[in-house]
Design a protein around this motif. Structure first.
Motif, PDB file in Angstrom:
ATOM      1  N   LEU A   1      -7.517  -6.239  12.728  1.00  6.59           N
ATOM      2  CA  LEU A   1      -7.108  -5.189  11.809  1.00  6.59           C
ATOM      3  C   LEU A   1      -5.684  -5.490  11.375  1.00  6.59           C
ATOM      4  O   LEU A   1      -4.776  -5.579  12.189  1.00  6.59           O
ATOM      5  N   VAL A   2      -5.472  -5.676  10.066  1.00  6.87           N
ATOM      6  CA  VAL A   2      -4.157  -6.012   9.534  1.00  6.87           C
ATOM      7  C   VAL A   2      -3.398  -4.748   9.149  1.00  6.87           C
ATOM      8  O   VAL A   2      -2.217  -4.610   9.431  1.00  6.87           O
ATOM      9  N   CYS A   3      -4.077  -3.804   8.498  1.00  4.35           N
ATOM     10  CA  CYS A   3      -3.446  -2.565   8.052  1.00  4.35           C
ATOM     11  C   CYS A   3      -4.454  -1.426   8.162  1.00  4.35           C
ATOM     12  O   CYS A   3      -5.490  -1.446   7.492  1.00  4.35           O
ATOM     13  N   ALA A   4      -4.154  -0.444   8.995  1.00  4.40           N
ATOM     14  CA  ALA A   4      -5.094   0.652   9.227  1.00  4.40           C
ATOM     15  C   ALA A   4      -5.229   1.566   8.018  1.00  4.40           C
ATOM     16  O   ALA A   4      -6.320   2.037   7.713  1.00  4.40           O
ATOM     17  N   SER A   5      -4.140   1.820   7.292  1.00  2.00           N
ATOM     18  CA  SER A   5      -4.214   2.767   6.183  1.00  2.00           C
ATOM     19  C   SER A   5      -5.075   2.260   5.034  1.00  2.00           C
ATOM     20  O   SER A   5      -5.753   3.029   4.375  1.00  2.00           O
TER      21      SER A   5
ATOM     22  N   ILE B   1     -10.843  -5.747   2.350  1.00  3.81           N
ATOM     23  CA  ILE B   1     -10.199  -4.443   2.181  1.00  3.81           C
ATOM     24  C   ILE B   1     -11.298  -3.399   1.976  1.00  3.81           C
ATOM     25  O   ILE B   1     -12.043  -3.462   1.007  1.00  3.81           O
ATOM     26  N   LEU B   2     -11.369  -2.461   2.905  1.00  2.35           N
ATOM     27  CA  LEU B   2     -12.431  -1.458   2.896  1.00  2.35           C
ATOM     28  C   LEU B   2     -11.897  -0.053   2.603  1.00  2.35           C
ATOM     29  O   LEU B   2     -12.564   0.933   2.894  1.00  2.35           O
ATOM     30  N   GLN B   3     -10.717   0.049   2.015  1.00  2.00           N
ATOM     31  CA  GLN B   3     -10.058   1.342   1.808  1.00  2.00           C
ATOM     32  C   GLN B   3     -10.931   2.348   1.062  1.00  2.00           C
ATOM     33  O   GLN B   3     -11.023   3.498   1.439  1.00  2.00           O
ATOM     34  N   PHE B   4     -11.572   1.919  -0.015  1.00  2.00           N
ATOM     35  CA  PHE B   4     -12.399   2.829  -0.812  1.00  2.00           C
ATOM     36  C   PHE B   4     -13.879   2.488  -0.690  1.00  2.00           C
ATOM     37  O   PHE B   4     -14.670   2.817  -1.560  1.00  2.00           O
TER      38      PHE B   4
ATOM     39  N   LEU C   1      -8.750  -9.155   8.752  1.00  2.00           N
ATOM     40  CA  LEU C   1      -8.748 -10.597   8.591  1.00  2.00           C
ATOM     41  C   LEU C   1      -9.757 -11.154   9.582  1.00  2.00           C
ATOM     42  O   LEU C   1      -9.646 -10.936  10.790  1.00  2.00           O
ATOM     43  N   LEU C   2     -10.755 -11.840   9.047  1.00  2.00           N
ATOM     44  CA  LEU C   2     -11.805 -12.412   9.881  1.00  2.00           C
ATOM     45  C   LEU C   2     -11.595 -13.917   9.980  1.00  2.00           C
ATOM     46  O   LEU C   2     -11.436 -14.590   8.955  1.00  2.00           O
ATOM     47  N   ALA C   3     -11.576 -14.423  11.193  1.00  2.00           N
ATOM     48  CA  ALA C   3     -11.559 -15.871  11.409  1.00  2.00           C
ATOM     49  C   ALA C   3     -13.019 -16.309  11.468  1.00  2.00           C
ATOM     50  O   ALA C   3     -13.811 -15.740  12.218  1.00  2.00           O
ATOM     51  N   VAL C   4     -13.369 -17.288  10.645  1.00  2.40           N
ATOM     52  CA  VAL C   4     -14.757 -17.742  10.583  1.00  2.40           C
ATOM     53  C   VAL C   4     -14.834 -19.232  10.883  1.00  2.40           C
ATOM     54  O   VAL C   4     -13.846 -19.958  10.765  1.00  2.40           O
ATOM     55  N   GLU C   5     -16.012 -19.668  11.263  1.00  2.00           N
ATOM     56  CA  GLU C   5     -16.242 -21.094  11.484  1.00  2.00           C
ATOM     57  C   GLU C   5     -16.095 -21.832  10.153  1.00  2.00           C
ATOM     58  O   GLU C   5     -16.565 -21.344   9.118  1.00  2.00           O
TER      59      GLU C   5
END
Length: 85
Positions: free
Chosen positions: A9-13, A67-70, A18-22
């Motif tokens: 989680l980079v920013c809660a608001s 970014i899942l804000q909205f 940020l996902l680390a992927v293969e």
């Protein structure tokens, strides 16, 4: 094969993750985004797009910013989708 190695989680608001992927999964994720979402910009190692109402940025070779804000989408649902590729 599990694509997502780690989620931070980079920013809660703004619900920014940020996902680390293969590294081998990045091509599959980009193809999935092109088929199921919309690519809005592509420049060098950056690919920006939308999936449903989530903003997704691919940071090649091995990071995905979400970014899942909205968005009604949850990070768990997105991880499950990416891991199924």
């Amino acid at each position: 094969m599990t694509c997502v190695k780690n989620t931070s989680l980079v920013c809660a608001s703004s619900k920014t993750y940020l996902l680390a992927v293969e590294e081998g999964c990045m091509g599959k994720i980009e193809e999935w985004l092109r088929k199921n979402g919309k690519i809005t910009a592509s420049y060098g190692p950056l690919v920006k797009g939308l999936y449903q109402d989530a903003i997704i940025t691919l940071l090649k070779p091995d990071k995905v910013q979400v970014i899942l804000q909205f968005s009604k989408l949850t990070i768990e649902e997105l991880e499950k989708t990416l891991n199924s590729l």
